[in-house]
Write a protein that holds these residues in place. Structure first.
Motif, short mmCIF file in Angstrom:
data_model
loop_
_atom_site.label_atom_id
_atom_site.label_comp_id
_atom_site.label_asym_id
_atom_site.label_seq_id
_atom_site.Cartn_x
_atom_site.Cartn_y
_atom_site.Cartn_z
N TYR A 77 0.88 -1.17 0.00
CA TYR A 77 0.00 0.00 0.00
C TYR A 77 0.92 1.21 0.00
N ASP A 78 0.36 2.36 -0.21
CA ASP A 78 1.21 3.55 -0.31
C ASP A 78 1.64 3.98 1.09
N TRP A 79 2.78 3.51 1.49
CA TRP A 79 3.31 3.79 2.83
C TRP A 79 3.76 5.23 3.00
N THR A 80 3.78 6.00 1.88
CA THR A 80 4.14 7.42 1.98
C THR A 80 2.92 8.30 2.29
N TYR A 81 1.74 7.71 2.26
CA TYR A 81 0.47 8.42 2.52
C TYR A 81 0.25 9.60 1.56
N THR A 82 0.73 9.46 0.33
CA THR A 82 0.50 10.51 -0.66
C THR A 82 -1.00 10.66 -0.94
N THR A 83 -1.48 11.87 -0.88
CA THR A 83 -2.90 12.14 -1.11
C THR A 83 -3.09 13.31 -2.06
N ASP A 84 -4.09 13.19 -2.93
CA ASP A 84 -4.43 14.30 -3.83
C ASP A 84 -5.70 15.01 -3.33
N SER B 76 6.19 12.65 5.91
CA SER B 76 4.97 12.78 5.12
C SER B 76 3.99 13.55 5.98
N MET B 77 3.52 14.68 5.48
CA MET B 77 2.63 15.50 6.31
C MET B 77 1.70 16.32 5.44
N ILE B 78 0.57 16.68 6.02
CA ILE B 78 -0.38 17.55 5.32
C ILE B 78 -0.96 18.54 6.32
N SER B 79 -1.00 19.79 5.92
CA SER B 79 -1.52 20.84 6.78
C SER B 79 -2.25 21.88 5.93
N ALA B 80 -3.12 22.62 6.58
CA ALA B 80 -3.88 23.67 5.89
C ALA B 80 -3.71 24.98 6.65
N LYS B 81 -3.50 26.04 5.90
CA LYS B 81 -3.42 27.35 6.55
C LYS B 81 -4.22 28.36 5.73
N ILE B 82 -4.78 29.32 6.44
CA ILE B 82 -5.64 30.31 5.79
C ILE B 82 -5.30 31.70 6.31
N ARG B 83 -5.42 32.66 5.40
CA ARG B 83 -5.33 34.05 5.83
C ARG B 83 -6.50 34.81 5.22
N VAL B 84 -7.09 35.66 6.03
CA VAL B 84 -8.24 36.45 5.60
C VAL B 84 -7.83 37.92 5.59
N MET B 85 -8.03 38.55 4.42
CA MET B 85 -7.74 39.97 4.26
C MET B 85 -9.06 40.73 4.21
N PRO B 86 -9.03 42.05 4.18
CA PRO B 86 -10.29 42.81 4.14
C PRO B 86 -11.18 42.49 2.95
N PHE C 96 -7.47 33.50 1.38
CA PHE C 96 -6.61 32.58 0.63
C PHE C 96 -6.23 31.42 1.53
N LEU C 97 -6.40 30.20 1.01
CA LEU C 97 -6.09 28.99 1.78
C LEU C 97 -5.09 28.15 1.00
N LEU C 98 -4.15 27.56 1.72
CA LEU C 98 -3.19 26.63 1.13
C LEU C 98 -3.22 25.33 1.90
N LEU C 99 -3.60 24.26 1.22
CA LEU C 99 -3.50 22.90 1.76
C LEU C 99 -2.28 22.28 1.12
N ARG C 100 -1.32 21.86 1.93
CA ARG C 100 -0.07 21.33 1.37
C ARG C 100 0.24 19.94 1.91
N PHE C 101 0.40 18.99 0.98
CA PHE C 101 0.95 17.68 1.31
C PHE C 101 2.42 17.71 0.94
N PHE C 102 3.28 17.39 1.91
CA PHE C 102 4.73 17.42 1.68
C PHE C 102 5.31 16.04 1.98
N LEU C 103 6.04 15.49 1.03
CA LEU C 103 6.68 14.19 1.19
C LEU C 103 8.16 14.29 0.86
N ARG C 104 8.97 13.79 1.79
CA ARG C 104 10.40 13.65 1.52
C ARG C 104 10.81 12.24 1.91
N VAL C 105 11.24 11.47 0.94
CA VAL C 105 11.81 10.15 1.21
C VAL C 105 13.31 10.30 1.03
#
Length: 275
Positions: free
Chosen positions: A115-122, A173-183, A187-196
């Motif tokens: 199985y995908d042990w890197t937990y890669t997700t789209d 292997s990690m995934i996080s979401a961050k958001i910033r609200v302006m007047p 804008f939101l960025l969901l990022r999956f980051f993998l380094r093997v």
């Protein structure tokens, strides 16, 4: 080794939930404790996966919801549902060692299988709403990143970690979401980051942008990936910094979509609804 976000969160951690109102939208950022082992084991069985990431934040959520109930949210469980539970996508020397180490743990009672042990997700987010939902329409329109670089007051900012795994000390292997609200927008960025380590670096980004008064959000999904051998001219110190290494990775895929608010005709031009 640089302290990870999850490590920093674990010291004196307190559950938190923040709400911020932006016009008809409510942005909710909830951070909770890491899931207990028994809950992770049960979830792994439900998902038909031998094991799940070491650090699972099943109750962490970043949600954008309209007063009429529809919207989009980002959570760990739905992100994991997009992981391939049938195929070992990255075949490296450490993969078998890593899987065997998990098989010996008390949390895994299954025979080890590929199985995908890197937990890669789209994963690009979960549409929410009972009676109505945002409508997804492909588009050639892009988020104006130059406009986002303009100095504008940040009214609200938060970051939520969904899951993280150190791949048996062979990377992350990690995934996080961050958001910033302006007047005038958010804008939101969901990022999956993998380094093997010694093998590859992969980043799957989902960017979500909405301007006040517009009848849609823009969503862009991209995949960037390079073998470590292709990054010989890049300082190794950047390998652990997603923001820095991203620009050095090869762009493999870009998908652009409009998330149209209910009641708007699918595919209609923005000029038809915005003065």
């Amino acid at each position: 080794m640089l302290a990870s976000l999850s490590t920093m969160m674990s010291h004196g951690f307190k559950s938190s939930k923040q709400d911020y109102t932006f016009g008809p939208w409510t942005v909710t950022a909830a951070r909770n404790h890491i899931m207990k082992s028994k809950d992770i084991e049960r979830l792994a069985e439900e998902m038909n996966m031998p094991s799940l990431p070491e650090m699972m934040f099943g109750d962490n959520i970043l949600r954008i919801q309209h007063t009429e109930g529809y919207g989009i949210e980002f959570n760990a469980i739905d992100a994991l549902k997009r992981v391939n539970n049938m195929e070992d996508a990255v075949k490296v020397a450490c993969a078998q060692e890593w899987q065997e180490s998990r098989a010996d743990s008390e949390h895994s009672k299954e025979v080890v299988r590929p199985y995908d042990w890197t937990y890669t997700t789209d994963y690009k987010g979960t549409l929410i709403g009972d009676s109505m939902q945002l409508q997804v329409v492909k588009t050639a329109e892009r988020i104006n990143m130059e406009k986002l670089k303009a100095r504008e007051q940040i009214m609200f900012f938060d970051e939520v970690l969904l899951f993280e795994d150190e791949l048996h000390d062979h990377g992350v292997s990690m995934i996080s979401a961050k958001i910033r609200v302006m007047p005038t927008s958010f804008f939101l960025l969901l990022r999956f980051f993998l380094r093997v380590d010694g093998v590859l670096i992969r980043i799957n980004d989902t960017r979500l942008y909405h301007e006040a008064g517009k009848n849609f959000m823009l969503r862009e999904f991209s995949t960037r990936e390079s073998q470590i051998a292709e990054l010989k001219n890049v300082p190794a110190a950047l390998y652990t910094e997603p923001n820095d290494i991203a620009q050095h990775l090869t762009l493999k895929l870009t998908e652009c979509e409009r998330l149209e608010l209910p009641g708007m005709q699918p595919g209609s031009d923005v000029n038809d609804v915005v003065p």
